[in-house]
Structure formats: structure tokens, C-alpha cells
Design an enzyme around this catalytic site. Sequence first.
Site, PDB file in Angstrom:
ATOM      1  N   ARG A  18       4.945  18.853 -24.940  1.00 33.04           N
ATOM      2  CA  ARG A  18       6.124  19.624 -24.499  1.00 33.04           C
ATOM      3  C   ARG A  18       6.855  20.211 -25.705  1.00 33.04           C
ATOM      4  O   ARG A  18       7.335  21.350 -25.656  1.00 33.04           O
ATOM      5  CB  ARG A  18       7.072  18.721 -23.689  1.00 33.04           C
ATOM      6  CG  ARG A  18       6.556  18.438 -22.284  1.00 33.04           C
ATOM      7  CD  ARG A  18       7.192  17.215 -21.648  1.00 33.04           C
ATOM      8  NE  ARG A  18       8.628  17.298 -21.527  1.00 33.04           N
ATOM      9  CZ  ARG A  18       9.431  16.231 -21.414  1.00 33.04           C
ATOM     10  NH1 ARG A  18       8.916  15.005 -21.417  1.00 33.04           N
ATOM     11  NH2 ARG A  18      10.714  16.388 -21.278  1.00 33.04           N
ATOM     12  N   ARG A  68      10.634   9.181 -16.113  1.00 29.12           N
ATOM     13  CA  ARG A  68       9.902  10.370 -15.665  1.00 29.12           C
ATOM     14  C   ARG A  68       8.447  10.287 -16.101  1.00 29.12           C
ATOM     15  O   ARG A  68       8.153   9.809 -17.200  1.00 29.12           O
ATOM     16  CB  ARG A  68      10.553  11.609 -16.303  1.00 29.12           C
ATOM     17  CG  ARG A  68      11.341  12.437 -15.321  1.00 29.12           C
ATOM     18  CD  ARG A  68      12.186  13.470 -15.996  1.00 29.12           C
ATOM     19  NE  ARG A  68      11.442  14.465 -16.769  1.00 29.12           N
ATOM     20  CZ  ARG A  68      12.001  15.542 -17.322  1.00 29.12           C
ATOM     21  NH1 ARG A  68      13.281  15.769 -17.175  1.00 29.12           N
ATOM     22  NH2 ARG A  68      11.274  16.398 -18.019  1.00 29.12           N
ATOM     23  N   LYS A 116      20.245  19.579 -22.419  1.00 24.30           N
ATOM     24  CA  LYS A 116      20.569  20.718 -21.530  1.00 24.30           C
ATOM     25  C   LYS A 116      21.064  20.221 -20.179  1.00 24.30           C
ATOM     26  O   LYS A 116      22.105  20.635 -19.682  1.00 24.30           O
ATOM     27  CB  LYS A 116      19.335  21.625 -21.318  1.00 24.30           C
ATOM     28  CG  LYS A 116      18.718  22.167 -22.580  1.00 24.30           C
ATOM     29  CD  LYS A 116      17.513  23.049 -22.303  1.00 24.30           C
ATOM     30  CE  LYS A 116      16.328  22.351 -21.668  1.00 24.30           C
ATOM     31  NZ  LYS A 116      15.665  21.339 -22.518  1.00 24.30           N
ATOM     32  N   ARG A 124      14.877   7.931 -21.961  1.00 24.26           N
ATOM     33  CA  ARG A 124      15.555   8.438 -20.750  1.00 24.26           C
ATOM     34  C   ARG A 124      15.137   7.653 -19.500  1.00 24.26           C
ATOM     35  O   ARG A 124      13.968   7.373 -19.280  1.00 24.26           O
ATOM     36  CB  ARG A 124      15.212   9.914 -20.543  1.00 24.26           C
ATOM     37  CG  ARG A 124      15.764  10.437 -19.207  1.00 24.26           C
ATOM     38  CD  ARG A 124      15.747  11.934 -19.110  1.00 24.26           C
ATOM     39  NE  ARG A 124      14.475  12.520 -19.461  1.00 24.26           N
ATOM     40  CZ  ARG A 124      14.326  13.811 -19.716  1.00 24.26           C
ATOM     41  NH1 ARG A 124      15.339  14.630 -19.651  1.00 24.26           N
ATOM     42  NH2 ARG A 124      13.131  14.272 -20.034  1.00 24.26           N
ATOM     43  N   ARG A 183      11.759  30.260 -20.196  1.00 30.02           N
ATOM     44  CA  ARG A 183      11.047  29.464 -21.203  1.00 30.02           C
ATOM     45  C   ARG A 183      10.011  30.256 -21.961  1.00 30.02           C
ATOM     46  O   ARG A 183       9.283  29.689 -22.781  1.00 30.02           O
ATOM     47  CB  ARG A 183      10.316  28.319 -20.491  1.00 30.02           C
ATOM     48  CG  ARG A 183      11.160  27.079 -20.403  1.00 30.02           C
ATOM     49  CD  ARG A 183      10.418  26.133 -19.521  1.00 30.02           C
ATOM     50  NE  ARG A 183      10.317  24.829 -20.100  1.00 30.02           N
ATOM     51  CZ  ARG A 183      11.116  23.834 -19.737  1.00 30.02           C
ATOM     52  NH1 ARG A 183      12.060  24.004 -18.863  1.00 30.02           N
ATOM     53  NH2 ARG A 183      10.940  22.656 -20.248  1.00 30.02           N
TER      54      ARG A 183
HETATM   55  P1  AP5 Z   1      18.623  15.577 -21.017  1.00 30.28           P
HETATM   56  O1  AP5 Z   1      19.986  16.112 -20.837  1.00 30.28           O
HETATM   57  O2  AP5 Z   1      17.887  15.073 -19.824  1.00 30.28           O
HETATM   58  O3  AP5 Z   1      17.764  16.626 -21.885  1.00 30.28           O
HETATM   59  P2  AP5 Z   1      17.121  18.023 -21.485  1.00 30.28           P
HETATM   60  O4  AP5 Z   1      17.374  18.965 -22.615  1.00 30.28           O
HETATM   61  O5  AP5 Z   1      17.579  18.444 -20.124  1.00 30.28           O
HETATM   62  O6  AP5 Z   1      15.602  17.603 -21.542  1.00 30.28           O
HETATM   63  P3  AP5 Z   1      14.405  17.727 -20.498  1.00 30.28           P
HETATM   64  O7  AP5 Z   1      13.354  16.771 -20.976  1.00 30.28           O
HETATM   65  O8  AP5 Z   1      14.855  17.559 -19.092  1.00 30.28           O
HETATM   66  O9  AP5 Z   1      13.954  19.147 -20.764  1.00 30.28           O
HETATM   67  P4  AP5 Z   1      12.567  19.694 -20.520  1.00 30.28           P
HETATM   68  O10 AP5 Z   1      12.818  21.086 -20.880  1.00 30.28           O
HETATM   69  O11 AP5 Z   1      11.424  19.076 -21.219  1.00 30.28           O
HETATM   70  O12 AP5 Z   1      12.253  19.266 -19.014  1.00 30.28           O
HETATM   71  P5  AP5 Z   1      12.380  20.054 -17.656  1.00 30.28           P
HETATM   72  O13 AP5 Z   1      12.774  19.082 -16.624  1.00 30.28           O
HETATM   73  O14 AP5 Z   1      13.169  21.303 -17.826  1.00 30.28           O
HETATM   74  O15 AP5 Z   1      18.693  14.402 -22.100  1.00 30.28           O
HETATM   75  C1  AP5 Z   1      17.547  13.665 -22.472  1.00 30.28           C
HETATM   76  C2  AP5 Z   1      17.925  12.192 -22.705  1.00 30.28           C
HETATM   77  O16 AP5 Z   1      18.815  12.121 -23.826  1.00 30.28           O
HETATM   78  C3  AP5 Z   1      18.665  11.528 -21.537  1.00 30.28           C
HETATM   79  O17 AP5 Z   1      18.326  10.175 -21.481  1.00 30.28           O
HETATM   80  C4  AP5 Z   1      20.174  11.653 -21.908  1.00 30.28           C
HETATM   81  O18 AP5 Z   1      20.928  10.612 -21.370  1.00 30.28           O
HETATM   82  C5  AP5 Z   1      20.079  11.571 -23.428  1.00 30.28           C
HETATM   83  N1  AP5 Z   1      21.123  12.362 -24.092  1.00 30.28           N
HETATM   84  C6  AP5 Z   1      21.530  13.621 -23.777  1.00 30.28           C
HETATM   85  N2  AP5 Z   1      22.491  14.047 -24.631  1.00 30.28           N
HETATM   86  C7  AP5 Z   1      22.663  13.015 -25.523  1.00 30.28           C
HETATM   87  C8  AP5 Z   1      23.508  12.837 -26.658  1.00 30.28           C
HETATM   88  N3  AP5 Z   1      24.364  13.795 -27.044  1.00 30.28           N
HETATM   89  N4  AP5 Z   1      23.426  11.668 -27.334  1.00 30.28           N
HETATM   90  C9  AP5 Z   1      22.560  10.695 -26.946  1.00 30.28           C
HETATM   91  N5  AP5 Z   1      21.751  10.793 -25.874  1.00 30.28           N
HETATM   92  C10 AP5 Z   1      21.798  11.954 -25.183  1.00 30.28           C
HETATM   93  O19 AP5 Z   1      10.879  20.510 -17.421  1.00 30.28           O
HETATM   94  C11 AP5 Z   1       9.848  19.587 -17.122  1.00 30.28           C
HETATM   95  C12 AP5 Z   1       8.537  20.346 -16.877  1.00 30.28           C
HETATM   96  O20 AP5 Z   1       8.687  21.254 -15.754  1.00 30.28           O
HETATM   97  C13 AP5 Z   1       8.073  21.273 -18.020  1.00 30.28           C
HETATM   98  O21 AP5 Z   1       7.343  20.551 -18.990  1.00 30.28           O
HETATM   99  C14 AP5 Z   1       7.237  22.291 -17.260  1.00 30.28           C
HETATM  100  O22 AP5 Z   1       5.962  21.778 -16.933  1.00 30.28           O
HETATM  101  C15 AP5 Z   1       8.014  22.491 -15.965  1.00 30.28           C
HETATM  102  N6  AP5 Z   1       9.002  23.571 -16.063  1.00 30.28           N
HETATM  103  C16 AP5 Z   1      10.363  23.442 -16.007  1.00 30.28           C
HETATM  104  N7  AP5 Z   1      10.948  24.633 -16.135  1.00 30.28           N
HETATM  105  C17 AP5 Z   1       9.939  25.548 -16.274  1.00 30.28           C
HETATM  106  C18 AP5 Z   1       9.910  26.948 -16.469  1.00 30.28           C
HETATM  107  N8  AP5 Z   1      11.031  27.674 -16.555  1.00 30.28           N
HETATM  108  N9  AP5 Z   1       8.715  27.552 -16.577  1.00 30.28           N
HETATM  109  C19 AP5 Z   1       7.572  26.851 -16.487  1.00 30.28           C
HETATM  110  N10 AP5 Z   1       7.523  25.516 -16.319  1.00 30.28           N
HETATM  111  C20 AP5 Z   1       8.700  24.872 -16.226  1.00 30.28           C
END
Ligand code: AP5
Length: 215
Positions: A171, A160, A13, A127, A88
Site C-alpha cells: 500500500r 483490518r 485521514k 490500528r 488516488r
Molecule cells: P487512520 O486515520 O485510520 O489513517 P488513514 O490515513 O485513514 O489510513 P488508511 O489505512 O485508512 O488509509 P488507506 O489509504 O490505506 O486505506 P483506505 O481505507 O482508504 O489512522 C491509522 C491509525 O493511526 C489508527 O489506528 C489511528 O487511531 C492512528 N492515528 C491516527 N492519527 C494519529 C496520530 N496523530 N497519532 C497517533 N495515532 C494516530 O483504503 C483501503 C483499500 O481500499 C486500498 O488499499 C484500495 O485497495 C481501496 N481503495 C480505497 N480508496 C480507493 C480509491 N480511491 N481508488 C482505488 N482503490 C481504493
Amino acid sequence: MRIVMLGAPGSGKGTQAKRLEADYGLLQVSTGDLLRSAVAAGSELGLRAKAAMDAGELVSDEVVLGLIRERVASPSAAQGFVLDGYPRNRIQAEDLEAVLNELGLGLDRAVLMDVDFDVLMKRLTGRRTCSRTGKVLNIYFSPQEELEECKSAGGELLQRDDDNEETIRNRLKVYDSQTAPLIDYYDGRGLLTRVDADDAVDTVYARLKGALALD
Ligand code: AP5
């Protein structure tokens, strides 16, 4: 264009939302990034969020709503936005609808980044973020030159706190139980588009642009 990105942790994402922002001026709003900044700054909001994030649980709906409301109403979202990691759960989806209604705006699309579950663990444990450029990389998937580029510029590849296997497992569970039901929610509203995100970053980006009718 106003877009919600749905998809499991590691589905790409953030990677793809950043490209849409760079190429089309759509404001990327990542609740995860905003929460991590609050934690790093030691603000009250950060202190409230930290325990939930470390456990891989969701932060309270009210906290994230505050973050979102401010961004979608800001002038920098005038060209549109990509919400990355919000909503979410069902309550957040309804909150978003209410905020957008207040602003007289609507969503154009909810994009589901579709990736096999087995791939996610490798993407997440691999990552790293370059301490110098903030670029998100991957020790398994990024080209060696990009990883070297960060190090030779004096940067470090940072991992991270929540990218450890135990927290990742939780997660993914939280995604399955609380976020995946939003696929039907948006499908029922005629807004859902699925993108096969199980390919190289450039290929996925081309598919995403095709799905959004962007050139
Ligand atoms: P990346 O693009 O970083 O993936 P992502 O889908 O953004 O994954 P996240 O882990 O950031 O999502 P998340 O939902 O768990 O975390 P968030 O920060 O939102 O890609 C991942 C890796 O793969 C990278 O190394 C990239 O280079 C690689 N990659 C990408 N595409 C690729 C491809 N095509 N091929 C190969 N490699 C690839 O949330 C973190 C925490 O915050 C949550 O657990 C929660 O506690 C809190 N939080 C965030 N939002 C909310 C909300 N709305 N409500 C409540 N709590 C929340």
C-alpha cells in the site's frame, strides 16, 4: 467547504475527517470504508474489489467513481464534504473535477497529511476497530481507557485484513507511485495545504482547523 484529504496510509485521514464531520457537518466520504462495507455485504461490487484490496492495490477507477459520484451529489453533502482516500491517481483526480463541474461545484482545498514514513507502519499495524462502537483505535497510541472501554462494553478490537506488514508495504509503494504525484497536481492548481500530522491526534486536529480557517 469541499475538501480532499491526501496522505499515505496511516497518516490519519480517516481519524481527522471523522472529526470534521462531527464538528462541522461536512460529509466524510471514505472510499475505503465504502468498499469494505461492499465486501462485508458480499455485493457484486465487493467481490470485484476484494482481491485488489487484499493485495494493497487500487480498485478500478470506474468502481470508485460510481461510489463518489453518488455521495457528492447527495443532499447529505449540502454543507460540504471531506473526501478521504479519493482521488488516488491522476485519472481519479480528473474524474472528480469532471463530476464537480457537472454539479457546478469546485474544490476548496486539498490537505496533505504529512507524516514520516517510519511512523506509518506502527500506526497501521497497531490500528484496531471496536466491534461495538466502530471507533478506530490504536494499541500503541490510544489511551488505555479507550481500549478498555471497548472491551468492557463487550466489544472486540478488530484488525483490518489489509493491516498486515506485507500488504502495508505494498500500500505504501502504491501510494508513492500513484497517489503522491497528486501533491504536485493540486499544488499546481493553488489548492494544496500541508499539515504536519506527526503529532498527537488533538494537536493535528488543531493544526488542520487552523489550516482550513475553521475555529
Ligand atoms: P487512520 O486515520 O485510520 O489513517 P488513514 O490515513 O485513514 O489510513 P488508511 O489505512 O485508512 O488509509 P488507506 O489509504 O490505506 O486505506 P483506505 O481505507 O482508504 O489512522 C491509522 C491509525 O493511526 C489508527 O489506528 C489511528 O487511531 C492512528 N492515528 C491516527 N492519527 C494519529 C496520530 N496523530 N497519532 C497517533 N495515532 C494516530 O483504503 C483501503 C483499500 O481500499 C486500498 O488499499 C484500495 O485497495 C481501496 N481503495 C480505497 N480508496 C480507493 C480509491 N480511491 N481508488 C482505488 N482503490 C481504493
